[in-house]
Enzyme design. Structure first.
Site, PDB file in Angstrom:
ATOM      1  N   HIS A  62      -4.966  -8.951   3.699  1.00 55.51           N
ATOM      2  CA  HIS A  62      -6.592  -8.553   3.914  1.00 55.51           C
ATOM      3  C   HIS A  62      -6.644  -9.486   5.227  1.00 55.51           C
ATOM      4  O   HIS A  62      -6.630 -10.967   5.062  1.00 55.51           O
ATOM      5  CB  HIS A  62      -7.223  -8.940   2.811  1.00 55.51           C
ATOM      6  CG  HIS A  62      -6.876  -8.074   1.253  1.00 55.51           C
ATOM      7  ND1 HIS A  62      -7.385  -8.510   0.094  1.00 55.51           N
ATOM      8  CD2 HIS A  62      -6.655  -6.367   1.624  1.00 55.51           C
ATOM      9  CE1 HIS A  62      -6.993  -7.656  -0.483  1.00 55.51           C
ATOM     10  NE2 HIS A  62      -6.634  -6.273   0.104  1.00 55.51           N
ATOM     11  N   ARG A  75       1.098  -1.108   0.246  1.00 49.65           N
ATOM     12  CA  ARG A  75       0.131  -0.356  -0.125  1.00 49.65           C
ATOM     13  C   ARG A  75       1.362   1.405   0.089  1.00 49.65           C
ATOM     14  O   ARG A  75       1.789   0.679   0.426  1.00 49.65           O
ATOM     15  CB  ARG A  75      -1.159   0.170   1.301  1.00 49.65           C
ATOM     16  CG  ARG A  75      -1.671  -1.479   1.229  1.00 49.65           C
ATOM     17  CD  ARG A  75      -2.380  -1.086   2.560  1.00 49.65           C
ATOM     18  NE  ARG A  75      -3.954  -1.846   3.042  1.00 49.65           N
ATOM     19  CZ  ARG A  75      -3.668  -3.264   3.386  1.00 49.65           C
ATOM     20  NH1 ARG A  75      -2.726  -3.047   3.751  1.00 49.65           N
ATOM     21  NH2 ARG A  75      -4.816  -4.027   3.590  1.00 49.65           N
ATOM     22  N   TYR A 118     -10.514 -10.234  -6.886  1.00 51.59           N
ATOM     23  CA  TYR A 118      -9.221 -10.430  -8.186  1.00 51.59           C
ATOM     24  C   TYR A 118      -9.503 -11.943  -8.792  1.00 51.59           C
ATOM     25  O   TYR A 118      -8.732 -11.565 -10.358  1.00 51.59           O
ATOM     26  CB  TYR A 118      -7.594 -10.400  -6.988  1.00 51.59           C
ATOM     27  CG  TYR A 118      -7.134  -9.444  -6.538  1.00 51.59           C
ATOM     28  CD1 TYR A 118      -6.941  -8.275  -6.952  1.00 51.59           C
ATOM     29  CD2 TYR A 118      -7.062  -9.732  -4.993  1.00 51.59           C
ATOM     30  CE1 TYR A 118      -6.369  -7.052  -6.857  1.00 51.59           C
ATOM     31  CE2 TYR A 118      -7.958  -7.365  -4.495  1.00 51.59           C
ATOM     32  CZ  TYR A 118      -6.466  -7.386  -5.275  1.00 51.59           C
ATOM     33  OH  TYR A 118      -6.264  -5.533  -5.304  1.00 51.59           O
ATOM     34  N   ARG A 125      -0.062  -2.286  -6.318  1.00 50.95           N
ATOM     35  CA  ARG A 125      -1.361  -2.939  -6.120  1.00 50.95           C
ATOM     36  C   ARG A 125      -1.524  -4.134  -6.167  1.00 50.95           C
ATOM     37  O   ARG A 125      -1.984  -5.182  -5.908  1.00 50.95           O
ATOM     38  CB  ARG A 125      -1.579  -2.573  -3.846  1.00 50.95           C
ATOM     39  CG  ARG A 125      -1.732  -3.660  -3.572  1.00 50.95           C
ATOM     40  CD  ARG A 125      -2.147  -2.448  -2.066  1.00 50.95           C
ATOM     41  NE  ARG A 125      -3.416  -3.290  -1.414  1.00 50.95           N
ATOM     42  CZ  ARG A 125      -2.506  -3.865  -0.138  1.00 50.95           C
ATOM     43  NH1 ARG A 125      -1.769  -4.649   0.073  1.00 50.95           N
ATOM     44  NH2 ARG A 125      -3.321  -4.277   0.715  1.00 50.95           N
ATOM     45  N   LYS A 171      -2.884  -2.110   8.139  1.00 48.27           N
ATOM     46  CA  LYS A 171      -4.502  -1.181   9.122  1.00 48.27           C
ATOM     47  C   LYS A 171      -4.053  -1.932  10.256  1.00 48.27           C
ATOM     48  O   LYS A 171      -3.699  -2.597  10.141  1.00 48.27           O
ATOM     49  CB  LYS A 171      -5.607  -1.969   7.465  1.00 48.27           C
ATOM     50  CG  LYS A 171      -5.183  -0.693   6.062  1.00 48.27           C
ATOM     51  CD  LYS A 171      -6.777  -0.539   5.855  1.00 48.27           C
ATOM     52  CE  LYS A 171      -6.904  -0.228   4.635  1.00 48.27           C
ATOM     53  NZ  LYS A 171      -8.287  -0.173   3.653  1.00 48.27           N
ATOM     54  N   HIS A 185      -1.936   1.734  -5.637  1.00 46.80           N
ATOM     55  CA  HIS A 185      -2.974   0.664  -5.506  1.00 46.80           C
ATOM     56  C   HIS A 185      -3.207   0.200  -6.837  1.00 46.80           C
ATOM     57  O   HIS A 185      -3.317  -0.932  -7.100  1.00 46.80           O
ATOM     58  CB  HIS A 185      -4.115   1.215  -5.560  1.00 46.80           C
ATOM     59  CG  HIS A 185      -4.585   0.311  -4.152  1.00 46.80           C
ATOM     60  ND1 HIS A 185      -3.733   1.028  -2.782  1.00 46.80           N
ATOM     61  CD2 HIS A 185      -5.523  -0.062  -3.937  1.00 46.80           C
ATOM     62  CE1 HIS A 185      -4.887  -0.198  -2.551  1.00 46.80           C
ATOM     63  NE2 HIS A 185      -5.749  -0.358  -2.930  1.00 46.80           N
TER      64      HIS A 185
END
Length: 310
Positions: A272, A153, A281, A249, A177, A246
């Protein structure tokens, strides 16, 4: 244009902002987002001559929600806006300014799911192959190689320190995150690019600066600077479209899934928390498979030829 102090609910919004800043210790960036969302409520209240909280009912919030939707705001934007309003009204209830939350029960309209844009393998290779041996070129080359190599990220790239990357072990430790750390492999092209960059970094970085990537002033490079550099690289590399962090990514994730078909692996690499986030994806992978099918399968070829003659 009315100042924030002249708008309805100014006292209540300011008290809520102080609560978020002091007790919740939210960042200034997050506070600004709350203020923008609440300003929409304040401006609407001004146009409707609603001067106090108890005049803002469920129907008024519903009307404002519909108004914003008609003006082009998408589902995610409206969901975030409603969340900000609910938090504000909950705060008002605790303060005794309201008895019920007028935003409860309202839902933002769902936006059509958009697949993330990606580069194909050849385009990604074209983008990251940067020429030049000056500081900027070497730094930019290391940044784009590392982003594409490890699926970082933008915030993870910017916050990386020199000590976080192990070039001998070809790995990098990043903080994602929720302040969750994960260790990722680094490809050989990225390792080589970072090594070249580190050879000139010490000539530009301030003595006490821990950041891996620094600006010409010697400080940690900013998010906006990285975005601007990628836009310029897009033009220089003849990409035909702006490539944002992004997108690299997304391209990393798509290419990994195409090669491995291992959704759990890609989830782990991307950091994630929920695999449903990674499953987008699989749609990209299907698009790739469908394209290969259309070009390779004899019956698919026949169908396309027949379509062309109709």
């Amino acid at each position: 244009m009315l100042t924030p102090e002249a708008l309805p609910l100014a006292r209540e919004v300011e008290a809520f902002s102080q609560f978020l800043k002091i007790e919740k210790q939210l960042s200034e960036r997050t506070l600004d987002a709350y203020r923008r969302d609440l300003r929409k409520l304040q401006e609407y209240a001004h146009t409707r001559n609603l001067q106090s909280l108890d005049t803002i009912n469920h129907q008024e919030i519903r009307l404002l929600l519909a108004q914003q939707h008609r003006s082009g705001n998408g589902g995610k934007t409206l969901a975030r806006w409603l969340s900000a309003l609910r938090s504000f009204f909950r705060f008002a209830i605790k303060r005794g300014w309201l008895e019920a939350n007028p935003a409860d029960g309202l839902q933002a309209p769902k936006s059509p799911k958009k697949l993330p844009k990606t580069l194909d393998v050849d385009q990604a290779g074209q983008f990251v192959q940067l020429d030049g041996d000056d500081f900027i070129s070497l730094r930019d080359g290391a940044m784009v190689e590392l982003m594409y190599s490890s699926g970082l990220r933008l915030a993870e790239l910017v916050s990386t320190n020199v000590q976080d990357i192990d070039l001998t072990g070809a790995s990098i430790r990043v903080t994602g995150k929720g302040n969750k750390q994960r260790e990722l492999p680094v490809g050989r092209f990225a390792v080589a690019a970072v090594k070249r960059y580190l050879g000139v970094r010490e000539l530009h970085a301030n003595a006490t600066e821990p950041a891996l990537f620094v600006s010409q002033r010697g400080n940690r490079i900013s998010h906006r600077s990285v975005q601007a550099r990628l836009e310029q690289i897009s033009l220089r590399q003849g990409m035909g479209q702006p490539v944002h962090p992004h997108m690299l990514r997304h391209s990393f994730a798509s290419h990994m899934l195409e090669s491995s078909s291992d959704l759990r692996l890609v989830q782990e690499l991307l950091g994630h928390a929920n695999i449903s986030t990674t499953q987008v994806y699989t749609h990209l992978d299907f698009q790739h498979l469908a394209k290969v099918y259309d070009s390779a399968h004899p019956r698919a070829q026949r169908r396309r030829q027949d379509d062309d003659t109709e």
